[in-house]
Design a protein around this motif. Structure first.
Motif, PDB file in Angstrom:
ATOM      1  N   HIS A  95       0.882  -1.181   0.021  1.00 50.75           N
ATOM      2  CA  HIS A  95      -0.015  -0.038  -0.184  1.00 50.75           C
ATOM      3  C   HIS A  95       0.774   1.177  -0.128  1.00 50.75           C
ATOM      4  CE1 HIS A  95      -4.384  -1.560   1.383  1.00 50.75           C
ATOM      5  NE2 HIS A  95      -3.721  -2.274   0.203  1.00 50.75           N
ATOM      6  N   LEU A  98       1.920   2.265  -3.483  1.00 48.42           N
ATOM      7  CA  LEU A  98       1.077   2.892  -4.555  1.00 48.42           C
ATOM      8  C   LEU A  98       1.264   4.317  -4.836  1.00 48.42           C
ATOM      9  CD1 LEU A  98      -2.210   1.166  -2.982  1.00 48.42           C
ATOM     10  CD2 LEU A  98      -1.382   0.890  -5.442  1.00 48.42           C
ATOM     11  N   CYS A 100      -1.099   6.619  -5.042  1.00 46.43           N
ATOM     12  CA  CYS A 100      -1.471   7.736  -3.952  1.00 46.43           C
ATOM     13  C   CYS A 100      -0.669   7.907  -2.775  1.00 46.43           C
ATOM     14  CB  CYS A 100      -2.846   7.476  -3.783  1.00 46.43           C
ATOM     15  SG  CYS A 100      -3.326   5.946  -2.687  1.00 46.43           S
ATOM     16  N   MET A 101       0.218   6.886  -2.670  1.00 44.24           N
ATOM     17  CA  MET A 101       0.934   7.305  -1.469  1.00 44.24           C
ATOM     18  C   MET A 101       2.537   7.608  -1.838  1.00 44.24           C
ATOM     19  SD  MET A 101      -0.922   6.370   1.160  1.00 44.24           S
ATOM     20  CE  MET A 101       0.485   6.008   2.590  1.00 44.24           C
ATOM     21  N   GLN A 167       1.641   6.267   9.552  1.00 46.89           N
ATOM     22  CA  GLN A 167       1.406   6.361   7.895  1.00 46.89           C
ATOM     23  C   GLN A 167       0.637   7.772   7.681  1.00 46.89           C
ATOM     24  OE1 GLN A 167       3.387   4.312   6.332  1.00 46.89           O
ATOM     25  NE2 GLN A 167       2.915   5.598   4.458  1.00 46.89           N
ATOM     26  N   ALA A 168      -0.366   7.746   8.370  1.00 51.89           N
ATOM     27  CA  ALA A 168      -1.352   8.945   8.219  1.00 51.89           C
ATOM     28  C   ALA A 168      -0.583  10.277   8.566  1.00 51.89           C
ATOM     29  CB  ALA A 168      -2.677   8.797   9.050  1.00 51.89           C
ATOM     30  N   CYS A 171       2.020  10.856   5.715  1.00 55.40           N
ATOM     31  CA  CYS A 171       1.096  11.842   4.839  1.00 55.40           C
ATOM     32  C   CYS A 171       0.903  13.322   5.036  1.00 55.40           C
ATOM     33  CB  CYS A 171      -0.430  11.340   4.658  1.00 55.40           C
ATOM     34  SG  CYS A 171      -0.361   9.882   3.532  1.00 55.40           S
TER      35      CYS A 171
ATOM     36  N   PRO B  34      -3.774  10.306  15.257  1.00 57.20           N
ATOM     37  CA  PRO B  34      -3.684  11.363  14.393  1.00 57.20           C
ATOM     38  C   PRO B  34      -5.228  11.726  14.061  1.00 57.20           C
ATOM     39  CG  PRO B  34      -3.365   9.289  13.343  1.00 57.20           C
ATOM     40  CD  PRO B  34      -3.498   8.975  14.869  1.00 57.20           C
ATOM     41  N   LEU B  37      -7.070  11.203  10.247  1.00 56.04           N
ATOM     42  CA  LEU B  37      -7.341   9.766   9.982  1.00 56.04           C
ATOM     43  C   LEU B  37      -8.625   9.334  10.753  1.00 56.04           C
ATOM     44  CD1 LEU B  37      -6.769   7.259   8.738  1.00 56.04           C
ATOM     45  CD2 LEU B  37      -5.137   6.745  10.838  1.00 56.04           C
ATOM     46  N   GLU B 119      -7.443  10.617  -1.470  1.00 59.77           N
ATOM     47  CA  GLU B 119      -7.042   9.217  -1.823  1.00 59.77           C
ATOM     48  C   GLU B 119      -6.352   8.588  -0.784  1.00 59.77           C
ATOM     49  OE1 GLU B 119      -5.735   7.221  -5.801  1.00 59.77           O
ATOM     50  OE2 GLU B 119      -6.639   9.266  -6.450  1.00 59.77           O
ATOM     51  N   ALA B 120      -5.200   9.205  -0.416  1.00 63.45           N
ATOM     52  CA  ALA B 120      -4.230   8.565   0.433  1.00 63.45           C
ATOM     53  C   ALA B 120      -4.777   8.214   1.727  1.00 63.45           C
ATOM     54  CB  ALA B 120      -2.884   9.350   0.586  1.00 63.45           C
ATOM     55  N   CYS B 121      -5.540   9.174   2.149  1.00 62.65           N
ATOM     56  CA  CYS B 121      -6.178   9.477   3.465  1.00 62.65           C
ATOM     57  C   CYS B 121      -7.154   8.118   3.560  1.00 62.65           C
ATOM     58  CB  CYS B 121      -6.908  10.652   4.114  1.00 62.65           C
ATOM     59  SG  CYS B 121      -7.332  10.453   5.693  1.00 62.65           S
ATOM     60  N   MET B 123      -7.281   5.550   1.741  1.00 61.78           N
ATOM     61  CA  MET B 123      -6.710   4.290   1.592  1.00 61.78           C
ATOM     62  C   MET B 123      -6.492   3.651   3.117  1.00 61.78           C
ATOM     63  SD  MET B 123      -3.931   2.184  -0.620  1.00 61.78           S
ATOM     64  CE  MET B 123      -2.558   3.014   0.522  1.00 61.78           C
ATOM     65  N   LEU B 124      -5.813   4.797   3.829  1.00 63.28           N
ATOM     66  CA  LEU B 124      -5.430   4.486   5.165  1.00 63.28           C
ATOM     67  C   LEU B 124      -6.468   4.175   5.959  1.00 63.28           C
ATOM     68  CD1 LEU B 124      -2.468   6.950   5.222  1.00 63.28           C
ATOM     69  CD2 LEU B 124      -2.305   4.643   5.394  1.00 63.28           C
ATOM     70  N   ASP B 127      -7.620   0.766   5.724  1.00 59.38           N
ATOM     71  CA  ASP B 127      -6.648  -0.025   6.242  1.00 59.38           C
ATOM     72  C   ASP B 127      -6.609   0.035   7.840  1.00 59.38           C
ATOM     73  OD1 ASP B 127      -5.522  -0.497   3.863  1.00 59.38           O
ATOM     74  OD2 ASP B 127      -3.837   0.806   3.969  1.00 59.38           O
TER      75      ASP B 127
END
Lengths: 304, 304
Positions: A95, A98, A100-101, A167-168, A171, B34, B37, B119-121, B123-124, B127
């Motif tokens: 992930h 990807l 988007c990351m 990860q968040a 970002c 966070p 998120l 998008e990134a957020c 996906m996370l 997840d």
């Protein structure tokens, strides 16, 4: 089997081989439907890797036994736990890579999963690897109460208060300058949480006493951080070929790292300090903490 | 608390309210880091929904008790299990809606998570919701052996041999024409696996006997399929406003559905047949199967 007489390199290789073997069994065959998904899952997981988390599970399990021989059921349970933490780690890499990351093309010297299988399949690959980790834990042949503890720990470490949460923050922090404390919080979640879980789960599965658990916790605090500091140093000192992933990526992405905040010399000093803390933390565990001590040195000195 | 005297609508509303309340407790506060998120996770989960899976957990739990009063610990455990299946469902919707999958803008009448948070957020968010489901199960105050069984079931249902696997077949099948058997396999994984898990987990948590478990399994087979047939019918008969998601999307995306293969009339006949099968399956369970029977009717007759 007694592994205490092995040199560290032999021990590490043995534990890696065992982990690969359990992973190979736990992962559905590429011939089983849906084939494309299963092929991608195997590609993501079985493509090498240092298996540091798996090795920590085994090392902590050996430490928890305090010199008692390892029962076959414990050996099997540790293998499943080692596979579980590697499955979570593998999903997170798929992930992270990807578009988007991090939008990375190369991982362990090979095309990343989305480059090889497409974006949708890569997302589903990660999505399917995560529950497989919990399936593996559910199969551990130890007391159900221990299994539930291990599952709770893994779930927390993988979630928003652990890896996914780190990860968040990562970002949100691109292009921003973080203080050392903020950086430490991010890494303690993003990388540290799963390293810590690996260590504690290994201890739990092997029936660690509360004093051993305490030692493992302190060891985990130091090693979790050391791992990330070493990673940040490698990002600037190693080349892409040795790393198996794009070197200098953090600096190019303007991501804050220990090196960008403390400099190379400062980061190296911090790393030595953390290595000493790790060694101190497991002193009360005694001789059975040998592999933990060696793994901490390995993590600090690794070149990839 | 005895809920047996309630009308179905009241019972359903009560179970939905209880589920929302547990979800609200299980999800970290939006103020907790966070923050972004956690805000997105709450947005994804607490934004309404029919809570069919949660209701099935409770209904199966009541059936398993066979008229015995529900202990407070069982009530609590069912609430956590209900929350767990809804968390998995919510994560799957967030990921399904992403641009690399269905690229949907609207969900339950609101902007999808990636439209709202990026998008990134998104996906996370998915997840992080997935392990939260396992955390919820790990907190169930019932025998650890039952918790482990529930976790194993949920993990399998969410993984490559369940929901994620069905999704992967779905991905591969866009633009292809599937036979009814292939379509059934896809749906039995994509939607059916999690509906089945909801029913079986509810039974397990409440200590279902093996004969009750067998009835639940047969009921699950019929209801899982009925749910998807009803969905496909709604996709062509309902409007976007009622559905809260884009109507006619499957046809526009050239996705195979029951309606595209069997026609509207054929699909409606199949649906009635499945409803009868569901009712037959739980006949051996007796009067305590009431909510399961009503839920099957509700799933067949729903208008969204």
């Amino acid at each position: 089997m007694s592994t205490s007489s092995l040199e560290f390199d032999q021990w590490l290789q043995l534990r890696i081989t065992e982990t690969e073997s359990v992973l190979n069994t736990v992962l559905p065959l590429a011939e089983q439907a849906p084939q494309r998904l299963h092929e991608a899952m195997r590609y993501a997981v079985l493509g090498g890797g240092k298996r540091v988390r798996a090795s920590l599970v085994y090392a902590a399990g050996e430490a928890a036994l305090q010199g008692k021989p390892m029962a076959a059921a414990q050996e099997k349970a540790l293998g499943l736990a080692a596979a579980a933490v590697e499955l979570i780690h593998a999903y997170s890499l798929v992930h992270d890579d990807l578009p988007c990351m991090d939008d990375d093309q190369l991982r362990r010297g090979m095309p990343t999963v989305h480059v090889q299988y497409g974006e949708a399949c890569a997302m589903l690959t990660g999505d399917a690897l995560q529950p497989l980790a919990f399936s593996a834990l559910a199969q551990m042949p130890v007391a159900p109460a221990l299994v539930v503890q291990a599952m709770g720990l893994l779930a927390r470490a993988a979630g928003s208060l652990g890896m996914a949460g780190g990860q968040a923050i990562d970002c949100d922090s691109v292009g921003k300058s973080l203080s050392q404390t903020e950086l430490q919080t991010m890494h303690s979640l993003k990388t540290g949480a799963m390293l810590e879980a690996s260590i504690l789960i290994g201890g739990i599965v092997a029936g660690a006493s509360s004093s051993v658990r305490q030692g493992l916790q302190h060891y985990a605090d130091a090693v979790g951080l050391a791992f990330q500091v070493a990673d940040d140093i490698l990002d600037v000192t190693a080349d892409t070929k040795t790393l198996g992933k794009t070197a200098g990526k953090d600096a190019a992405d303007n991501k804050p790292t220990y090196v960008s905040i403390m400099g190379l010399e400062g980061s190296r000093n911090l790393l030595q300090e953390l290595a000493q803390n790790a060694a101190l933390a497991i002193r009360p565990i005694g001789a059975s903490g040998l592999r933990l001590k060696q793994l901490a040195e390995y993590i600090v000195d690794r070149d990839r």
